[in-house]
Write a protein that holds these residues in place. Sequence first.
Motif, PDB file in Angstrom:
ATOM      1  N   GLY A 464       0.821  -1.277  -0.087  1.00  0.00           N
ATOM      2  CA  GLY A 464       0.031  -0.033  -0.028  1.00  0.00           C
ATOM      3  C   GLY A 464       0.763   1.274  -0.005  1.00  0.00           C
ATOM      4  O   GLY A 464       2.026   1.140   0.209  1.00  0.00           O
ATOM      5  N   ASP A 485      -7.585  -8.567   7.785  1.00  0.00           N
ATOM      6  CA  ASP A 485      -7.685  -7.206   7.370  1.00  0.00           C
ATOM      7  C   ASP A 485      -6.966  -6.137   8.439  1.00  0.00           C
ATOM      8  O   ASP A 485      -6.415  -6.605   9.199  1.00  0.00           O
ATOM      9  N   TYR A 499      -9.682  -1.877   6.100  1.00  0.00           N
ATOM     10  CA  TYR A 499      -8.991  -2.217   4.836  1.00  0.00           C
ATOM     11  C   TYR A 499      -9.226  -3.506   4.633  1.00  0.00           C
ATOM     12  O   TYR A 499      -8.375  -4.447   5.122  1.00  0.00           O
ATOM     13  N   GLN A 502      -6.994  -9.686   1.144  1.00  0.00           N
ATOM     14  CA  GLN A 502      -7.302 -10.937   0.105  1.00  0.00           C
ATOM     15  C   GLN A 502      -6.331 -11.973   0.427  1.00  0.00           C
ATOM     16  O   GLN A 502      -6.369 -12.636  -0.689  1.00  0.00           O
ATOM     17  N   ARG A 504      -3.014 -11.971  -0.096  1.00  0.00           N
ATOM     18  CA  ARG A 504      -2.111 -12.264  -1.039  1.00  0.00           C
ATOM     19  C   ARG A 504      -0.946 -11.284  -0.577  1.00  0.00           C
ATOM     20  O   ARG A 504      -1.184 -10.124   0.161  1.00  0.00           O
ATOM     21  N   THR A 507      -0.866  -5.461  -2.877  1.00  0.00           N
ATOM     22  CA  THR A 507      -1.854  -4.383  -2.657  1.00  0.00           C
ATOM     23  C   THR A 507      -3.535  -4.936  -2.894  1.00  0.00           C
ATOM     24  O   THR A 507      -3.651  -5.582  -3.863  1.00  0.00           O
ATOM     25  N   SER A 508      -4.468  -4.995  -1.779  1.00  0.00           N
ATOM     26  CA  SER A 508      -5.492  -5.329  -1.996  1.00  0.00           C
ATOM     27  C   SER A 508      -6.297  -4.618  -2.720  1.00  0.00           C
ATOM     28  O   SER A 508      -6.339  -3.040  -2.588  1.00  0.00           O
ATOM     29  N   THR A 509      -7.464  -5.011  -3.766  1.00  0.00           N
ATOM     30  CA  THR A 509      -8.091  -4.241  -4.509  1.00  0.00           C
ATOM     31  C   THR A 509      -9.526  -4.068  -3.700  1.00  0.00           C
ATOM     32  O   THR A 509     -10.331  -3.243  -4.614  1.00  0.00           O
ATOM     33  N   ALA A 510      -9.860  -4.702  -2.675  1.00  0.00           N
ATOM     34  CA  ALA A 510     -11.198  -4.345  -1.926  1.00  0.00           C
ATOM     35  C   ALA A 510     -11.277  -3.125  -1.605  1.00  0.00           C
ATOM     36  O   ALA A 510     -10.503  -2.663  -0.904  1.00  0.00           O
ATOM     37  N   PRO A 511     -12.400  -2.458  -1.823  1.00  0.00           N
ATOM     38  CA  PRO A 511     -12.462  -0.881  -1.488  1.00  0.00           C
ATOM     39  C   PRO A 511     -12.625  -0.935   0.191  1.00  0.00           C
ATOM     40  O   PRO A 511     -13.043  -1.783   0.743  1.00  0.00           O
ATOM     41  N   ARG A 512     -11.923   0.164   0.602  1.00  0.00           N
ATOM     42  CA  ARG A 512     -11.981   0.364   2.217  1.00  0.00           C
ATOM     43  C   ARG A 512     -13.525   0.708   2.728  1.00  0.00           C
ATOM     44  O   ARG A 512     -14.275   1.182   2.006  1.00  0.00           O
TER      45      ARG A 512
END
Length: 519
Positions: A464, A485, A499, A502, A504, A507-512
Amino acid sequence: MRQHHVPGRDRSRHRLAASLAASLLAGLAPLLAPAPAHAIVGGQPVVAGDLAFVAEVRNTTSGGLCTGSLIHPGWVLTAAHCAVPASVGDVSVRVGNTVAGTGGESRRITRILAHPDYIGGHNDVALLELSTPITTITPVRLATPAEAHLWNGAQGGPFTPYDQGVATGWGRDGTGGLPSRLQFVGVNITPPQPDGLGIKRIMVDRGPCQGDSGGPLLVSSGGTYVQAGVLKAASCTGIGSYSEVGAGSNRTWLLSQLTSLRYAPFGLVDWDGDRHTDVISRQDDNGLLWLDPGQSVRAPSGVLSVRIGNGWRGYTSFGAADWDRDGNADILTRNDTTGDLWLYPGRGVRGYPTTPVRLSGGWLGHTSFGVADWDRDGNADVLARQDGTGQLWLYPGTGTRGPATTARVLIGSGFNAHSPFGVADWDRDGHTDIVTRDNDSADLWLYPGQSRRGTSSVPRVRIGNGWRGYTAFGVADWDRDGHTDIVTRHDASAELWLYPGQSRRGTSTAPRVRIGAAW
């Protein structure tokens, strides 16, 4: 979550400015007897306990020395030329000591805020954000415009044509050496002079010396010292000049940067045994400990806050986990006065922990990175940075309510410029990992673990960016989707954000998701 407080918890949440003003208007120790009016060259040593708010500011890379002042539990004020262009990893402060390099409260710096109009010695003020607040020392109060008559150089009575002040600092004594003790001396304040940009400078007739830069000019108001200026230049045996901070644009900027945050994170864990992750935090204005029960959803929780402790001022959280392996989450915390580490065993209920147990001593000068089973032996461990060296150490736990007898193990180095965000299995590979923020770049990094008592050979991964101005509340599976998270506060708005992870190394692609307000 926080917007569903029990009565009385949020009466002043909309008055952040008033809360900040109260912290800056706190009283100070009794006045020192004034010394003869000459520079700190030839001054007198400060007696232990006096002027405890004065800070020793060190650049550990260059060896540079400056002085500063604690003006808020989380902030030290100094000169901009002491902090620019230093890296936060280079700078450390010590507050409350009277002997150089020892005693008091030592902190690393997580953020440097120089006045945006600082150039060529103009607007020469900066704020240093501390890695953890100092709650055992009363900050010095900034003077107010209404007190400007105390430093405007006007006649103060029939016995002197000058206003009077006190200069203090860690600088040179005029012989080329550095005194081992903090010095102070009385000075005459002469009429102010504008600098090249027309900005007011407070002038003293004999100034401090090299190493005193950033130190406070103190004046007496109502029986206590208040800070009127920050040292910007001095000639040791001649006049000195201070940036005015008791009035004017410098004071306005300083107050605009300081954020009055009422809650300090103490843990992200299932405290009550209902299989939902909860937030544990301390209310800083009264020392109460609160539980905010989670509901495993990506939204604010509708469960009311529950008080689970009182008298927690002067303690720093080291983490929350099942330390004694009894199936209930516990709290580990340091007594900031003694340096002792304490275990507060949980009971698996929405209530107070049981009788605390002292685990060990000698924890001053350390910053916890988290509590988790790092080596996968079934026992929770402490990961802590030794602030003086930047080394990261593993302190293996033994699953008992008593001192651990296992020797610590070095697991990393170069962590001076990092703020911990938490320890957990971020990538779901079965190994506990470390999540930290690089305070220079504001990038968030994953340091993958390997479940061993030693340095991991797996390279770190950036997960991030743009994380400056956030305070970590912890890493855990908040929404119970099987992924770890991050829960963090945006300090400027006091909002709590989720946040979602995922599992991995990236950077996570899930929206905050916003999960709380007024934190």
